[in-house]
Write a protein that holds these residues in place. Structure first.
Motif, PDB file in Angstrom:
ATOM      1  N   LEU A 157     -14.819   0.459  -8.490  1.00 47.84           N
ATOM      2  CA  LEU A 157     -15.521   0.609  -9.769  1.00 47.84           C
ATOM      3  C   LEU A 157     -16.252   1.944  -9.897  1.00 47.84           C
ATOM      4  CD1 LEU A 157     -17.042  -2.959 -10.116  1.00 47.84           C
ATOM      5  CD2 LEU A 157     -15.243  -1.969 -11.511  1.00 47.84           C
ATOM      6  N   GLN A 180     -20.312   3.860 -18.847  1.00 46.13           N
ATOM      7  CA  GLN A 180     -18.892   3.734 -18.492  1.00 46.13           C
ATOM      8  C   GLN A 180     -18.674   2.524 -17.574  1.00 46.13           C
ATOM      9  OE1 GLN A 180     -20.573   6.673 -17.999  1.00 46.13           O
ATOM     10  NE2 GLN A 180     -19.673   7.975 -19.583  1.00 46.13           N
ATOM     11  N   LEU A 181     -19.638   2.252 -16.707  1.00 45.96           N
ATOM     12  CA  LEU A 181     -19.533   1.099 -15.806  1.00 45.96           C
ATOM     13  C   LEU A 181     -19.600  -0.210 -16.592  1.00 45.96           C
ATOM     14  CD1 LEU A 181     -19.305   0.188 -12.883  1.00 45.96           C
ATOM     15  CD2 LEU A 181     -21.778   0.334 -12.703  1.00 45.96           C
ATOM     16  N   ALA A 207     -18.684  -0.598 -19.714  1.00 43.53           N
ATOM     17  CA  ALA A 207     -17.402  -0.710 -20.435  1.00 43.53           C
ATOM     18  C   ALA A 207     -16.285  -1.166 -19.507  1.00 43.53           C
ATOM     19  CB  ALA A 207     -17.053   0.630 -21.062  1.00 43.53           C
ATOM     20  N   LYS A 208     -16.251  -0.625 -18.294  1.00 43.07           N
ATOM     21  CA  LYS A 208     -15.201  -0.994 -17.341  1.00 43.07           C
ATOM     22  C   LYS A 208     -15.333  -2.466 -16.921  1.00 43.07           C
ATOM     23  CE  LYS A 208     -14.100   2.134 -14.279  1.00 43.07           C
ATOM     24  NZ  LYS A 208     -14.060   2.955 -13.044  1.00 43.07           N
ATOM     25  N   LEU A 209     -16.560  -2.921 -16.682  1.00 44.41           N
ATOM     26  CA  LEU A 209     -16.781  -4.322 -16.294  1.00 44.41           C
ATOM     27  C   LEU A 209     -16.401  -5.272 -17.428  1.00 44.41           C
ATOM     28  CD1 LEU A 209     -20.167  -3.944 -14.409  1.00 44.41           C
ATOM     29  CD2 LEU A 209     -17.997  -4.651 -13.404  1.00 44.41           C
ATOM     30  N   ASN A 210     -16.800  -4.953 -18.653  1.00 40.20           N
ATOM     31  CA  ASN A 210     -16.471  -5.815 -19.792  1.00 40.20           C
ATOM     32  C   ASN A 210     -14.976  -5.817 -20.085  1.00 40.20           C
ATOM     33  OD1 ASN A 210     -18.985  -6.904 -20.344  1.00 40.20           O
ATOM     34  ND2 ASN A 210     -19.601  -5.121 -21.523  1.00 40.20           N
ATOM     35  N   GLU A 211     -14.312  -4.709 -19.801  1.00 44.76           N
ATOM     36  CA  GLU A 211     -12.862  -4.653 -19.992  1.00 44.76           C
ATOM     37  C   GLU A 211     -12.155  -5.640 -19.061  1.00 44.76           C
ATOM     38  OE1 GLU A 211      -9.606  -1.452 -18.566  1.00 44.76           O
ATOM     39  OE2 GLU A 211     -11.145  -0.671 -19.909  1.00 44.76           O
ATOM     40  N   GLN A 212     -12.665  -5.750 -17.845  1.00 43.95           N
ATOM     41  CA  GLN A 212     -12.014  -6.625 -16.857  1.00 43.95           C
ATOM     42  C   GLN A 212     -12.529  -8.064 -16.903  1.00 43.95           C
ATOM     43  OE1 GLN A 212     -11.976  -4.862 -12.971  1.00 43.95           O
ATOM     44  NE2 GLN A 212     -11.205  -2.918 -13.745  1.00 43.95           N
TER      45      GLN A 212
END
Length: 172
Positions: free
Chosen positions: A89, A127-128, A130-135
């Motif tokens: 991550l 950005q973190l 967004a990346k967590l919510n994407e997954q």
């Protein structure tokens, strides 16, 4: 033959007649037991057939999946599984100097080993998220709270004074 003596048949060397008489007596006992209502099976008893039903043994993974779903732990477990891959991550360099500390009420708390690393992680927090919510799904993580290193604790023992003098001038 004598009077009053039982009628004796000739001896059977194969024992076939003895086996038949034992089988008949056992069969008669079984038939007598079946007639008693307390020994008979209930009429409305459901019996398992060849098709699978709820009484069949289940796989442990299926039972755990049902437990997780019933308790509402699926989001927490998904977050924990994703945080187990922390280096993926945030990158291996950031992961070497920080770690996820807790997740509660859609807030992820991260601890950094120095204020420099904490500042670096704060800049990449959007950005973190967004990346967590994407997954994990939208709204699972709303904020990343980055904490710096913890200072030393001056509390020594159960009888220490609350709000005492603290570190004095040693740490400026």
């Amino acid at each position: 033959m004598q009077k009053g003596a039982p009628d004796q048949s000739p001896h059977d060397p194969t024992g076939l007649e003895l086996a038949r008489s034992i089988a008949n007596s056992v069969g008669a006992q079984q038939r007598r037991r079946r007639k008693h209502p307390k020994h008979s099976a209930p009429v409305d008893q459901v019996r398992s057939g060849a098709a699978p039903d709820d009484r069949d043994p289940k796989l442990l993974s299926a039972a755990l999946d049902r437990l997780v779903e019933a308790k509402g732990w699926s989001t927490d477990l998904s977050v924990r599984a994703l945080l187990a891959r922390w280096p993926v991550l945030v990158g291996p360099t950031n992961a070497a100097h920080s770690w996820p500390e807790s997740y509660a009420d859609t807030v992820l708390t991260v601890r950094a080993e120095s204020t420099v690393w904490a500042t670096s992680l704060r800049t990449m927090a959007p950005q973190l998220v967004a990346k967590l919510n994407e997954q994990l799904g939208d709204g699972t993580v709303t904020r990343v709270k980055v904490l710096g290193p913890q200072g030393p604790s001056w509390k020594k023992g159960p009888l220490s004074i609350r709000d005492g003098r603290g570190p004095r001038d040693t740490y400026g």
